[in-house]
Motif scaffolding. Structure first.
Motif: not given
Length: 205
Positions: A121-126
């Motif tokens: 999810a953190l990679k998706y936000i970025e």
């Protein structure tokens, strides 16, 4: 059928035996429909009473909305949004077994208004560039993830003004919330604390 994508990420989650649990859709076109989820570490579908309260809060906003369900897990929140008329839901779930069961549920429901990414999810936000009307944040408890995801999301240029952000955490967790997130609603349920914010500014150029 729903689109499937994979973002390859290493996972620190422990192996699981694939034991299944269940949840039901609270309202909308699939009201009462029972669905399964894989019981993996950190996955806990939002309680029925919590989802009912949340979607009472969102009843004027969910129909026709573009929704992001981060840390989707069982997909209970995103599926509830689809059942109540959301235009599109993007699911993001790291655990491949949980994501596989979520994909099965979306196929069973026959929806073509969603996409599922098996990834972080953190990679998706970025990496995401698409704006959303509603964002669901229900990260695993006691992992130190909530503050990190809030910080990343607050700086995301795709987060538009008036986006609604739902946040579900353990009650004793202290968080720093961005100044441009206005608290609209908040409530407790057992050891849970859940809140609804609205973005009052935007970084979109």
């Amino acid at each position: 059928m729903a689109n499937r994508q994979k973002i390859k990420q290493s996972s620190s989650r422990k192996p699981n035996r694939g034991k299944k649990g269940g949840f039901r859709v609270i309202g909308g076109q699939w009201k009462g429909r029972k669905l399964s989820f894989i019981e993996v570490e950190g996955l806990r579908p939002s309680l029925d009473r919590v989802r009912e309260t949340l979607f009472n809060w969102l009843q004027a906003d969910v129909h026709g909305a573009k929704v992001l369900d981060l840390f989707a897990g069982s997909g209970a929140l995103g599926i509830e949004a689809l059942s109540r008329g959301a235009k599109w839901v993007q699911f993001v779930e790291l655990n491949s077994k949980a994501a596989g069961q979520l994909a099965n549920n979306l196929d069973l429901l026959g929806t073509e208004q969603s996409s599922l990414i098996t990834g972080d999810a953190l990679k998706y936000i970025e990496t995401n560039q698409e704006p959303f009307d509603i964002v669901f944040l229900d990260p695993p408890f006691h992992k130190g993830i909530a503050q990190e995801v809030i910080d990343l999301l607050s700086e995301a240029k795709w987060l538009k003004e008036d986006t609604l952000i739902y946040l579900e955490t353990e009650q004793d967790l202290e968080l720093e919330i961005p100044d441009h997130w206005e608290l609209l609603k908040d409530k407790k349920a057992g050891q849970l604390l859940y809140k609804l914010y609205q973005v009052s500014g935007s970084l979109i150029d």
